[in-house]
Scaffold this motif. Structure first.
Motif, PDB file in Angstrom:
ATOM      1  N   GLY A  24       3.874  -7.411  -0.670  1.00 31.64           N
ATOM      2  CA  GLY A  24       4.230  -7.504   0.740  1.00 31.64           C
ATOM      3  C   GLY A  24       3.382  -8.517   1.483  1.00 31.64           C
ATOM      4  O   GLY A  24       2.744  -9.383   0.882  1.00 31.64           O
ATOM      5  N   SER A  25       3.363  -8.402   2.790  1.00 32.71           N
ATOM      6  CA  SER A  25       2.737  -9.399   3.659  1.00 32.71           C
ATOM      7  C   SER A  25       1.270  -9.070   3.937  1.00 32.71           C
ATOM      8  O   SER A  25       0.961  -8.064   4.576  1.00 32.71           O
ATOM      9  CB  SER A  25       3.496  -9.474   4.986  1.00 32.71           C
ATOM     10  N   ALA A  26       0.376  -9.960   3.483  1.00 29.36           N
ATOM     11  CA  ALA A  26      -1.045  -9.799   3.777  1.00 29.36           C
ATOM     12  C   ALA A  26      -1.335 -10.016   5.271  1.00 29.36           C
ATOM     13  O   ALA A  26      -2.162  -9.290   5.838  1.00 29.36           O
ATOM     14  CB  ALA A  26      -1.876 -10.748   2.913  1.00 29.36           C
ATOM     15  N   PRO A  27      -0.690 -10.981   5.954  1.00 31.51           N
ATOM     16  CA  PRO A  27      -0.907 -11.086   7.404  1.00 31.51           C
ATOM     17  C   PRO A  27      -0.518  -9.808   8.147  1.00 31.51           C
ATOM     18  O   PRO A  27      -1.203  -9.405   9.093  1.00 31.51           O
ATOM     19  CB  PRO A  27      -0.018 -12.266   7.808  1.00 31.51           C
ATOM     20  N   GLY A  49       0.697   6.841 -13.239  1.00 30.53           N
ATOM     21  CA  GLY A  49       1.164   8.068 -12.604  1.00 30.53           C
ATOM     22  C   GLY A  49       0.141   8.746 -11.720  1.00 30.53           C
ATOM     23  O   GLY A  49       0.465   9.695 -11.001  1.00 30.53           O
ATOM     24  N   SER A  50      -1.093   8.257 -11.734  1.00 28.08           N
ATOM     25  CA  SER A  50      -2.163   8.906 -10.961  1.00 28.08           C
ATOM     26  C   SER A  50      -2.394   8.258  -9.596  1.00 28.08           C
ATOM     27  O   SER A  50      -3.145   8.786  -8.782  1.00 28.08           O
ATOM     28  CB  SER A  50      -3.476   8.848 -11.750  1.00 28.08           C
ATOM     29  N   VAL A  51      -1.769   7.106  -9.368  1.00 24.56           N
ATOM     30  CA  VAL A  51      -2.046   6.323  -8.157  1.00 24.56           C
ATOM     31  C   VAL A  51      -1.202   6.825  -6.988  1.00 24.56           C
ATOM     32  O   VAL A  51      -0.009   7.088  -7.140  1.00 24.56           O
ATOM     33  CB  VAL A  51      -1.773   4.834  -8.418  1.00 24.56           C
ATOM     34  N   ASP A  52      -1.827   6.946  -5.816  1.00 24.14           N
ATOM     35  CA  ASP A  52      -1.134   7.448  -4.629  1.00 24.14           C
ATOM     36  C   ASP A  52      -0.835   6.344  -3.626  1.00 24.14           C
ATOM     37  O   ASP A  52      -1.508   5.316  -3.591  1.00 24.14           O
ATOM     38  CB  ASP A  52      -1.987   8.519  -3.934  1.00 24.14           C
ATOM     39  N   ASP A  53       0.155   6.600  -2.773  1.00 21.74           N
ATOM     40  CA  ASP A  53       0.487   5.697  -1.675  1.00 21.74           C
ATOM     41  C   ASP A  53      -0.484   5.875  -0.506  1.00 21.74           C
ATOM     42  O   ASP A  53      -1.113   6.924  -0.352  1.00 21.74           O
ATOM     43  CB  ASP A  53       1.902   5.975  -1.164  1.00 21.74           C
ATOM     44  N   LEU A  98       0.821  -1.211   0.000  1.00 22.15           N
ATOM     45  CA  LEU A  98       0.000   0.000   0.000  1.00 22.15           C
ATOM     46  C   LEU A  98       0.856   1.262   0.000  1.00 22.15           C
ATOM     47  O   LEU A  98       0.461   2.282  -0.574  1.00 22.15           O
ATOM     48  CB  LEU A  98      -0.920   0.013   1.227  1.00 22.15           C
ATOM     49  N   ALA A  99       2.006   1.186   0.672  1.00 26.33           N
ATOM     50  CA  ALA A  99       2.861   2.368   0.780  1.00 26.33           C
ATOM     51  C   ALA A  99       4.003   2.364  -0.228  1.00 26.33           C
ATOM     52  O   ALA A  99       4.742   3.337  -0.323  1.00 26.33           O
ATOM     53  CB  ALA A  99       3.426   2.465   2.197  1.00 26.33           C
ATOM     54  N   GLY A 100       4.145   1.282  -0.993  1.00 29.23           N
ATOM     55  CA  GLY A 100       5.309   1.162  -1.879  1.00 29.23           C
ATOM     56  C   GLY A 100       4.975   1.262  -3.347  1.00 29.23           C
ATOM     57  O   GLY A 100       5.561   0.551  -4.167  1.00 29.23           O
ATOM     58  N   TRP A 101       4.038   2.163  -3.695  1.00 28.10           N
ATOM     59  CA  TRP A 101       3.591   2.222  -5.078  1.00 28.10           C
ATOM     60  C   TRP A 101       4.691   2.673  -6.033  1.00 28.10           C
ATOM     61  O   TRP A 101       4.747   2.233  -7.178  1.00 28.10           O
ATOM     62  CB  TRP A 101       2.381   3.141  -5.209  1.00 28.10           C
ATOM     63  N   ALA A 102       5.585   3.546  -5.582  1.00 20.54           N
ATOM     64  CA  ALA A 102       6.624   4.064  -6.489  1.00 20.54           C
ATOM     65  C   ALA A 102       7.440   2.915  -7.085  1.00 20.54           C
ATOM     66  O   ALA A 102       7.713   2.892  -8.289  1.00 20.54           O
ATOM     67  CB  ALA A 102       7.527   5.040  -5.753  1.00 20.54           C
ATOM     68  N   ARG A 103       7.797   1.945  -6.252  1.00 21.34           N
ATOM     69  CA  ARG A 103       8.592   0.812  -6.732  1.00 21.34           C
ATOM     70  C   ARG A 103       7.778  -0.056  -7.679  1.00 21.34           C
ATOM     71  O   ARG A 103       8.264  -0.448  -8.744  1.00 21.34           O
ATOM     72  CB  ARG A 103       9.072  -0.026  -5.539  1.00 21.34           C
ATOM     73  N   ARG A 104       6.517  -0.362  -7.299  1.00 20.88           N
ATOM     74  CA  ARG A 104       5.668  -1.194  -8.153  1.00 20.88           C
ATOM     75  C   ARG A 104       5.384  -0.498  -9.474  1.00 20.88           C
ATOM     76  O   ARG A 104       5.428  -1.106 -10.548  1.00 20.88           O
ATOM     77  CB  ARG A 104       4.353  -1.518  -7.433  1.00 20.88           C
TER      78      ARG A 104
END
Length: 251
Positions: free
Chosen positions: A211-214, A182-186, A134-140
């Motif tokens: 990342g980890s769903a748990p 480019g429009s998606v936010d973290d 959720l917080a790592g959108w830049a890398r994805r």
């Protein structure tokens, strides 16, 4: 199989969004993942049918630049969080006041941000999503932009090969997809305290792409984790995904 009904709704900027619906009953709005569609994520492998048979009206839009929805090439039609704006417009257009909301991968990200923008579903489902995703959108996002920019030249064994192959299969409009990326936010972890409704984090046993769903389930005020078979690409092909979602919504 239940009948699939199709209609169109005007999203942000008048963009026509295809909306596929199955079943009758309590509405559950499902958002698909990046480069995919309602047909591939929810309908083709029977998971929407499982929900319809469980007594739900399953509402599945194609996100802009995906499926049968429009894919405009005009940059102003891709402002920050445009998918959230489309979601809010769709909820208002359909008159949804008491509903459930779910998404897979990019759809899960959009669902969370929809809640943070003020939507209040009874229950929330986050598929194929982990805490760091959720917080790592830049890398994805950079991974997928690279696949778009090198499209047609990526060879097997390259980390971007799977993304290229999926774009080919889905006939993705790469100009529109690049604008959308480019429009998606973290969403920072601390914002998750505002996601207070019961939330199911359902993820493939071999899916660590986001990342980890748990860890995500643990970070949510009322989160729970359910493991299903598959990896990030294949988990939506298993009916265990639909069964886990139906059980959660009926609980």
């Amino acid at each position: 199989m239940s009948e699939v009904r199709k209609d169109y709704v005007e999203g942000f900027g008048g963009t026509h969004l295809a909306v596929h619906t199955m079943g009758q009953g309590r509405p559950v709005l499902l958002l698909h993942g990046l480069f995919s569609s309602a047909q591939v994520n929810w309908i083709k492998f029977g998971n929407a049918e499982i929900l319809a048979e469980a007594g739900f009206e399953v509402i599945m839009p194609d996100l802009r630049a995906h499926g049968e929805s429009e894919a405009p090439h005009d940059p102003p039609l891709y402002p920050e969080d445009v998918l959230v704006e489309d979601l809010r417009i769709l909820v208002a257009e359909l008159g949804l006041t008491d509903f459930d909301l779910g998404g897979f991968s990019l759809g899960a990200r959009t669902a969370v941000r929809g809640v943070l923008s003020g939507l209040a579903p009874r229950k929330l489902i986050l598929g194929g999503m982990g805490l760091s995703g959720l917080a790592g959108w830049a890398r994805r996002s950079a991974h997928f932009v690279d696949a778009i920019d090198r499209f047609g030249s990526i060879e097997r064994g390259d980390p971007a090969f799977v993304a290229q192959a999926f774009m080919k299969t889905m006939k993705v409009d790469r100009v529109a997809a690049r604008l959308l990326l480019g429009s998606v936010d973290d969403t920072p972890p601390e914002a998750l305290t505002e996601v207070t409704m019961p939330t199911l984090c359902v993820c493939g046993a071999d899916d660590g792409d986001n990342g980890s769903a748990p860890d995500l389930a643990h970070a949510l005020p009322d989160g729970r984790y359910e493991e299903v078979p598959g990896n990030h690409m294949s988990s939506v092909t298993f009916k265990e995904m639909g069964r886990a979602m139906a059980a959660f919504l009926k609980d």
